[in-house]
Design a protein around this motif. Structure first.
Motif, mmCIF file in Angstrom:
data_model
loop_
_atom_site.group_PDB
_atom_site.id
_atom_site.type_symbol
_atom_site.label_atom_id
_atom_site.label_comp_id
_atom_site.label_asym_id
_atom_site.label_seq_id
_atom_site.Cartn_x
_atom_site.Cartn_y
_atom_site.Cartn_z
ATOM 1 N N TRP A 56 12.788 -25.581 -33.262
ATOM 2 C CA TRP A 56 13.716 -26.373 -32.442
ATOM 3 C C TRP A 56 13.783 -27.819 -32.914
ATOM 4 N N ASP A 57 14.967 -28.200 -33.447
ATOM 5 C CA ASP A 57 15.172 -29.610 -33.779
ATOM 6 C C ASP A 57 16.056 -30.252 -32.698
ATOM 7 N N LYS A 58 16.388 -31.513 -32.866
ATOM 8 C CA LYS A 58 17.178 -32.230 -31.858
ATOM 9 C C LYS A 58 18.517 -31.537 -31.590
ATOM 10 N N GLY A 59 19.156 -31.096 -32.678
ATOM 11 C CA GLY A 59 20.469 -30.468 -32.556
ATOM 12 C C GLY A 59 20.403 -29.183 -31.750
ATOM 13 N N SER A 60 19.431 -28.302 -32.061
ATOM 14 C CA SER A 60 19.367 -27.029 -31.344
ATOM 15 C C SER A 60 18.952 -27.235 -29.883
ATOM 16 N N LEU A 61 18.150 -28.274 -29.638
ATOM 17 C CA LEU A 61 17.787 -28.557 -28.249
ATOM 18 C C LEU A 61 19.006 -29.055 -27.452
ATOM 19 N N ALA A 62 19.852 -29.839 -28.126
ATOM 20 C CA ALA A 62 21.084 -30.286 -27.455
ATOM 21 C C ALA A 62 21.977 -29.080 -27.171
ATOM 22 N N LEU A 63 22.020 -28.143 -28.135
ATOM 23 C CA LEU A 63 22.806 -26.912 -27.920
ATOM 24 C C LEU A 63 22.265 -26.101 -26.740
ATOM 25 N N LEU A 64 20.945 -26.095 -26.619
ATOM 26 C CA LEU A 64 20.301 -25.363 -25.516
ATOM 27 C C LEU A 64 20.833 -25.865 -24.157
ATOM 28 N N LEU A 66 23.704 -27.342 -23.667
ATOM 29 C CA LEU A 66 25.122 -26.957 -23.550
ATOM 30 C C LEU A 66 25.269 -25.497 -23.127
ATOM 31 N N VAL A 67 24.442 -24.636 -23.707
ATOM 32 C CA VAL A 67 24.526 -23.208 -23.399
ATOM 33 C C VAL A 67 24.216 -22.965 -21.913
ATOM 34 N N GLY A 68 23.316 -23.764 -21.378
ATOM 35 C CA GLY A 68 23.003 -23.666 -19.942
ATOM 36 C C GLY A 68 24.243 -23.883 -19.089
ATOM 37 N N LEU A 69 25.142 -24.737 -19.588
ATOM 38 C CA LEU A 69 26.384 -25.005 -18.847
ATOM 39 C C LEU A 69 27.301 -23.771 -18.819
ATOM 40 N N VAL A 70 27.238 -22.992 -19.906
ATOM 41 C CA VAL A 70 28.080 -21.780 -19.948
ATOM 42 C C VAL A 70 27.629 -20.819 -18.846
ATOM 43 N N PHE A 71 26.302 -20.648 -18.745
ATOM 44 C CA PHE A 71 25.811 -19.737 -17.707
ATOM 45 C C PHE A 71 26.156 -20.269 -16.311
ATOM 46 N N SER A 72 26.040 -21.577 -16.141
ATOM 47 C CA SER A 72 26.406 -22.169 -14.837
ATOM 48 C C SER A 72 27.852 -21.832 -14.493
ATOM 49 N N TYR A 191 14.277 -25.136 -21.295
ATOM 50 C CA TYR A 191 13.175 -25.337 -22.240
ATOM 51 C C TYR A 191 13.206 -24.246 -23.305
ATOM 52 N N PRO A 192 12.819 -24.605 -24.542
ATOM 53 C CA PRO A 192 12.803 -23.580 -25.603
ATOM 54 C C PRO A 192 11.792 -22.488 -25.270
ATOM 55 N N ILE A 193 12.244 -21.268 -25.280
ATOM 56 C CA ILE A 193 11.413 -20.147 -24.828
ATOM 57 C C ILE A 193 10.172 -19.945 -25.709
ATOM 58 N N THR A 194 10.307 -20.311 -26.984
ATOM 59 C CA THR A 194 9.195 -20.063 -27.913
ATOM 60 C C THR A 194 7.999 -20.986 -27.651
ATOM 61 N N LEU A 195 8.157 -21.966 -26.789
ATOM 62 C CA LEU A 195 7.027 -22.834 -26.462
ATOM 63 C C LEU A 195 6.038 -22.129 -25.545
ATOM 64 N N PHE A 196 6.510 -21.057 -24.885
ATOM 65 C CA PHE A 196 5.676 -20.400 -23.872
ATOM 66 C C PHE A 196 4.876 -19.251 -24.476
#
Lengths: 262, 326
Positions: A56-64, A66-72, A191-196
């Motif tokens: 996870w870099d800054k760009g993919s975290l920002a995308l994360l 944004l994707v949350g907004l799609v589900f909302s 949060y990035p799932i791979t952290l868990f």
């Protein structure tokens, strides 16, 4: 219910919500600020650490975010599930049951927050364009297709899960607290799932599939998710299973309906 | 032509029962799984209705009137028994059936609270598949009949209860239903609005042959508008017949006397009477004794006015309920 009636319901729902215009504008600002804070947070954190969080870099975290907004957005379209228990308790399904319409469709269409859904998607698109300028996202077309599929299937699965919880109101009455309980897990989508730990990762993909509407699609898009074939099958299985359960529960629920009040 | 047949229909509800538990574990168990008591809200009800009838469904609170109406409209599903209305099973053939009926539940609104009522009318017009022209024509017609013309652009939240009820009725009648179910349609209406609404329903019934089944606690409505009355008590039908016949079950008359000064106590001895206000007496007398009572009291010098009338429908229903309980 035919499409004309469905759109008429949407139109009414829009008119009903836009009566209070100031709320409409404030809610737009609310989403922008709320999502913006998370993007700023991740950017600042990785800037301070001067490193990435695994894949996870800054760009993919920002995308994360944004994707949350799609589900909302998808969730807002099915907001009727959230109000279902109140309607069951007050016997407010009567008006659907004695008219030639699908009670479920009418209930969902009446309470859909289409403007909120539309706005979330619009905000997401604007942010995507802006962030693309900063992070220059790059992805393959095939990954993009899988990304879209994953978000759509994951969102529908979660919505159907919420629908099943909503239908339990026919048996248990007020189930708002159960909704809150399940909703508290939705924080994981930021949060990035791979952290868990692995166990929690599996739970968030196959049991309570929050990961399917956030981390997993972003990883697919960025090309860092390995088992996309297995995932595709799992998503189809989950979606089908929850759909069957929902249909069965709905049939049973109408038999349980007491039409209280009055 | 018979359009509604209900045979031995039953519906059971559950209500909380008092817990007998004395021990802590019993109380915990009772809290986790509260005891419930089963009660029959509709008990072996059989009913048939002919096309064009105007039926009043009467009974005390909790007697099962509204539940019966909900079973007939397909909102609730019966636990047992057969139900056929307009040739359809109300639940299994919901879509085809509900296209032919109209339902108004006085305590539950079908209008959108914040949106102009004309918008709700157009929504229901599209649900019943009316064309735009048909819908406009019907909205104009009903608005004019119910006096809603100037209110069409107002949302229900800005209307009085009477105006709202008329709008509810209009929304339910847009598609010209063959059969209308009304649950307490005149609840909380002022006398003028009540009469207007009831006259409108009577007009529908007489001129268009629309069958109407209505619950009401207003006996005057039932007395004047419903040719047939069905009385329910504890989920059972205890009377089903002509409203006028129901009145003939009472074997007494009401004599009302207004006087210039108080009547002598001795004159009233032996009568069941009530002093409504100063110098205003209401006397109950049997049909056989009515003539004698009238001649004994009406010609006293201080009598200013006399009227004799049959008992009201309230009396008749009270009599019926009491005799059933006894």
């Amino acid at each position: 219910m035919d499409i004309k009636v469905f759109f008429r319901y949407l139109q009414m729902s829009f008119k009903d919500l836009s009566v209070f215009r100031s709320d409409f504008v404030i809610s737009i600002l609310h989403i922008l600020i709320y999502q913006g804070i998370f993007i700023i947070f991740w950017d600042a954190l990785l800037g301070q650490l001067n490193t990435n969080l695994g894949v996870w870099d800054k760009g993919s975290l920002a995308l994360l975010i944004l994707v949350g907004l799609v589900f909302s957005s998808v969730r807002m379209l099915f907001f009727g599930f959230t109000t279902m228990s109140e309607k069951v308790i007050n016997g407010d399904l009567d008006k659907y049951l004695c008219r030639p319409i699908s009670p479920l469709m009418a209930l969902l269409a009446e309470d859909t927050k289409i403007w909120a859904a539309g706005h979330s998607l619009l905000t997401c698109s604007i942010l995507f364009v802006l962030l693309n300028e900063v992070y220059s996202f790059e992805f393959e077309a095939s990954n993009f297709v899988l990304f879209v599929f994953s978000i759509v299937a994951g969102s529908l699965t979660l919505v159907l899960m919420e629908g099943c919880i909503a239908l339990s109101a026919f048996w248990f009455g007020n189930i708002d607290k159960l909704f809150y309980l399940i909703n508290s897990f939705s924080d994981f989508q930021r949060y990035p799932i791979t952290l868990f730990p692995k166990l929690l990762q599996h739970f968030l993909i196959y049991v309570l599939p929050i990961g399917l509407v956030s981390s997993v699609p972003v990883m697919i898009l960025m090309g860092s998710y390995g088992n996309s074939g297995v995932l595709l099958l799992a998503q189809l299985g989950l979606l089908g299973g929850w759909l069957l359960l929902f249909c069965w529960l709905w049939r049973c629920a109408l038999r349980r309906y007491d039409s209280l009040g009055g | 032509m018979e359009i509604l047949q209900a045979n031995s229909v039953n519906k059971v509800f559950f209500r909380p029962a008092s817990s007998e538990a004395r021990t802590i574990s019993g109380k915990i168990k009772g809290w986790l799984s509260p005891p419930k008591q089963q009660f029959k809200v509709i008990d072996d009800v059989s009913l048939s209705v002919e096309k064009g009838e105007f039926v009043g469904l009467l009974g005390t609170n909790g007697s099962g009137k509204t539940t019966l109406l909900k079973l007939l409209t397909g909102i609730l599903q019966a636990d047992s028994g057969q139900l056929k209305v307009l040739g359809h099973h109300p639940v299994k053939e919901r879509k085809a059936y509900t296209q032919k009926i109209g339902a108004v539940f006085g305590q539950k609104s079908l209008l959108w609270w914040n949106v102009a009522i004309i918008e709700s009318f157009h929504l229901y017009a599209s649900i019943y598949k009316l064309s735009r022209t048909e819908a406009n024509q019907r909205i104009d017609e009903l608005s004019s009949l119910l006096g809603l013309e100037s209110l069409l652009t107002s949302p229900p939240k800005k209307l009085s209860l009477g105006q709202r009820m008329k709008a509810e009725v209009a929304a339910s009648l847009l598609h010209r239903p063959e059969l209308i179910f009304l649950d307490e349609p005149t609840i909380a209406l002022d006398p003028v609005s009540r009469l207007n609404l009831m006259n409108f329903l009577l007009q529908l019934n007489r001129e268009h042959g629309t069958t109407i089944i209505m619950t009401s606690h207003n006996m005057a409505d039932v007395h004047h508008y419903c040719q047939r009355s069905v009385i329910m008590n504890a989920g059972r039908v205890i009377y089903d017949g002509r409203t006028t016949e129901l009145l003939s079950y009472e074997h007494f008359k009401i004599l009302e006397i207004k006087t210039l000064s108080a009547l002598d106590e001795q004159l009233l001895a032996g009568f069941e009477y009530e002093l409504v206000e100063d110098n205003y007496y209401r006397i109950k007398t049997s049909n056989e004794q009515a003539k004698e009572t009238l001649s004994r009291l009406a010609f006293q010098p201080q009598v200013a006015d006399v009227s004799i009338s049959p008992p009201s429908l309230d009396h008749a229903i009270h009599h019926f309920m009491t005799s059933v309980r006894e």
